[in-house]
Design a protein around this motif. Structure first.
Motif, PDB file in Angstrom:
ATOM      1  N   GLY A   1       0.826  -1.225   0.000  1.00  0.00           N
ATOM      2  CA  GLY A   1       0.000   0.000   0.000  1.00  0.00           C
ATOM      3  C   GLY A   1       0.844   1.252   0.000  1.00  0.00           C
ATOM      4  O   GLY A   1       2.072   1.223  -0.076  1.00  0.00           O
ATOM      5  N   GLU A   2       0.155   2.388   0.088  1.00  0.00           N
ATOM      6  CA  GLU A   2       0.810   3.691   0.102  1.00  0.00           C
ATOM      7  C   GLU A   2       1.410   3.958   1.471  1.00  0.00           C
ATOM      8  O   GLU A   2       0.751   3.740   2.492  1.00  0.00           O
ATOM      9  CB  GLU A   2      -0.216   4.797  -0.177  1.00  0.00           C
ATOM     10  CG  GLU A   2      -0.852   4.743  -1.550  1.00  0.00           C
ATOM     11  CD  GLU A   2       0.116   5.189  -2.619  1.00  0.00           C
ATOM     12  OE1 GLU A   2       0.656   6.309  -2.508  1.00  0.00           O
ATOM     13  OE2 GLU A   2       0.347   4.398  -3.566  1.00  0.00           O
ATOM     14  N   HIS A   3       2.654   4.415   1.505  1.00  0.00           N
ATOM     15  CA  HIS A   3       3.239   4.887   2.763  1.00  0.00           C
ATOM     16  C   HIS A   3       4.391   5.813   2.429  1.00  0.00           C
ATOM     17  O   HIS A   3       4.837   5.882   1.276  1.00  0.00           O
ATOM     18  CB  HIS A   3       3.650   3.724   3.673  1.00  0.00           C
ATOM     19  CG  HIS A   3       4.551   2.726   3.040  1.00  0.00           C
ATOM     20  ND1 HIS A   3       5.909   2.759   3.211  1.00  0.00           N
ATOM     21  CD2 HIS A   3       4.298   1.688   2.217  1.00  0.00           C
ATOM     22  CE1 HIS A   3       6.444   1.755   2.529  1.00  0.00           C
ATOM     23  NE2 HIS A   3       5.494   1.090   1.909  1.00  0.00           N
ATOM     24  N   ASP A   4       4.866   6.542   3.449  1.00  0.00           N
ATOM     25  CA  ASP A   4       5.636   7.756   3.173  1.00  0.00           C
ATOM     26  C   ASP A   4       6.987   7.806   3.875  1.00  0.00           C
ATOM     27  O   ASP A   4       7.173   7.244   4.956  1.00  0.00           O
ATOM     28  CB  ASP A   4       4.825   8.980   3.637  1.00  0.00           C
ATOM     29  CG  ASP A   4       3.385   8.960   3.124  1.00  0.00           C
ATOM     30  OD1 ASP A   4       3.150   8.391   2.036  1.00  0.00           O
ATOM     31  OD2 ASP A   4       2.507   9.501   3.822  1.00  0.00           O
ATOM     32  N   VAL A   5       7.906   8.535   3.260  1.00  0.00           N
ATOM     33  CA  VAL A   5       9.164   8.861   3.918  1.00  0.00           C
ATOM     34  C   VAL A   5       9.220  10.386   4.064  1.00  0.00           C
ATOM     35  O   VAL A   5       8.814  11.126   3.162  1.00  0.00           O
ATOM     36  CB  VAL A   5      10.378   8.293   3.146  1.00  0.00           C
ATOM     37  CG1 VAL A   5      10.481   8.849   1.723  1.00  0.00           C
ATOM     38  CG2 VAL A   5      11.672   8.546   3.911  1.00  0.00           C
ATOM     39  N   PHE A   6       9.676  10.850   5.218  1.00  0.00           N
ATOM     40  CA  PHE A   6       9.785  12.280   5.486  1.00  0.00           C
ATOM     41  C   PHE A   6      11.212  12.741   5.214  1.00  0.00           C
ATOM     42  O   PHE A   6      12.166  11.978   5.349  1.00  0.00           O
ATOM     43  CB  PHE A   6       9.411  12.587   6.938  1.00  0.00           C
ATOM     44  CG  PHE A   6       8.060  12.053   7.318  1.00  0.00           C
ATOM     45  CD1 PHE A   6       6.912  12.603   6.777  1.00  0.00           C
ATOM     46  CD2 PHE A   6       7.933  10.979   8.192  1.00  0.00           C
ATOM     47  CE1 PHE A   6       5.652  12.098   7.101  1.00  0.00           C
ATOM     48  CE2 PHE A   6       6.684  10.467   8.525  1.00  0.00           C
ATOM     49  CZ  PHE A   6       5.540  11.026   7.981  1.00  0.00           C
ATOM     50  N   ILE A   7      11.339  14.005   4.855  1.00  0.00           N
ATOM     51  CA  ILE A   7      12.657  14.565   4.590  1.00  0.00           C
ATOM     52  C   ILE A   7      12.641  16.007   5.106  1.00  0.00           C
ATOM     53  O   ILE A   7      11.629  16.702   5.014  1.00  0.00           O
ATOM     54  CB  ILE A   7      12.965  14.485   3.070  1.00  0.00           C
ATOM     55  CG1 ILE A   7      14.391  14.904   2.738  1.00  0.00           C
ATOM     56  CG2 ILE A   7      11.989  15.273   2.244  1.00  0.00           C
ATOM     57  CD1 ILE A   7      14.761  14.588   1.275  1.00  0.00           C
TER      58      ILE A   7
END
Lengths: 219, 219
Positions: free
Chosen positions: A152-158
């Motif tokens: 599924g959709e998931h995120d990395v922060f920067i």
């Protein structure tokens, strides 16, 4: 990034080895750095990862890299970076993956810096000529280099102060397979990114797996 | 919960009014509590919400409720709960929605308690006869009562020491439309839940909306 880049990695734990392995696989030259030039874990990693893999001291790895990853334990990161040397870091993108988890006061661990400051900011303050970019610290090492391991959709922060440095890290993250990269702004956003660790640890205990990740659902 | 329940809400801000409105809509009797029995915001809310809506002091609301919501600002929650009175809270489920955001030291706000303690734990320690359940604090008020306002899968966290109290809150959350309710364990998990606020605030600034929520992607 076009073609092969020389990358120094500070830290020979699971995170450093995993990111280092992925970078070698992608065709980069990687030097794993530790306190000594003859670290056993690093030697084993070098033997497993072929001609593009090497090891050395923190200073060797920082000097070698056009880009440097901080994959040390957060509570010893500043010490490791001092040992790497500010001149070896000057002008370079310094990708900070560390979390300032303090295990010495018992479980659950707390953060050794948080709330009104962060490890990412401490590093940027002490090494003003490095371009610190905080990323990948909000997930398990396996997920960092293989986002498809979580469905599924998931995120990395920067986050970080230097826009160009963030672009270069973004490009590297895309080469790892990342599609959802959320830019939180300047390096002070490292506070928020590091402060998700306590809920991450709780979630790991509840879900009985470390193979999960945050996704920001929105319209 | 079967049928109508009497619910006391401490706090007349957006969160208290929004949760109170939803509870009235679901057929519950709701008393909004504040410092005085004649709060203007509460009077307006009562006028808008019909016969099941009423207002009073913190003590009136706590005494009225079979279940009590803490929707005050986190930095004044303990004071409000003291004013509500420990005997009025004893034996009851106390749903803590507050965040200890400290705005007085400038932007960005910090947490007035965090890392090795949390507001949820402070409340449970000071009111040991109340059954504190921390939930809903990781999102905007509109999302709390209408999860469908954010598309796709996303989650609400819950924690507390009393299993039965968590079941009752879970049931209430389901009546709000929640499907993904993640139990983080005992009330000390409130640390993690409250410490996501700094990244939440950054995300709001980056995404230019408060209509988003966390989802834990996993296999």
């Amino acid at each position: 990034m076009d073609g092969s880049v020389r990358i120094g990695i500070l830290g020979t734990g699971v995170v450093g080895q995993t990111i280092g392995g992925k970078l070698v696989e992608l065709g980069h030259d990687v030097k794993l750095g530790s306190r000594t030039a003859t670290n056993e874990k690093a030697a084993k990693w070098v033997a497993q990862n072929g001609a593009r893999a090497s090891q050395g001291t923190f200073a060797d790895a920082a000097s070698f890299g056009e880009m440097v990853f901080n994959c040390t334990s957060g509570t010893v990161s500043l010490e490791a970076l001092r040992s790497a040397g500010s001149t070896n870091l000057a002008g370079k993108v310094l990708v900070d993956v560390a979390n300032p988890l303090e295990f010495s006061r018992g479980m659950p661990p707390t953060l050794s810096v948080s709330n009104s400051d962060s490890l990412g900011e401490q590093i940027q303050r002490e090494f003003p000529d490095a371009k610190v970019v905080k990323t990948l610290n909000t997930m398990n090492a396996g997920v960092m280099v293989d986002p498809s391991s979580v469905p599924g959709e998931h995120d990395v922060f920067i986050c970080g102060n230097d826009v160009d440095a963030k672009s270069r890290v973004r490009e590297l993250l895309r080469s790892f397979g990342w599609r959802n990269i959320i830019d939180l702004g300047d390096i002070s956003a490292a506070r928020g990114a590091e402060m998700v660790l306590p809920i991450w640890l709780r979630l790991m205990a509840t879900l009985k797996t470390a193979t999960f990740n945050f996704h920001i659902a929105r319209g």
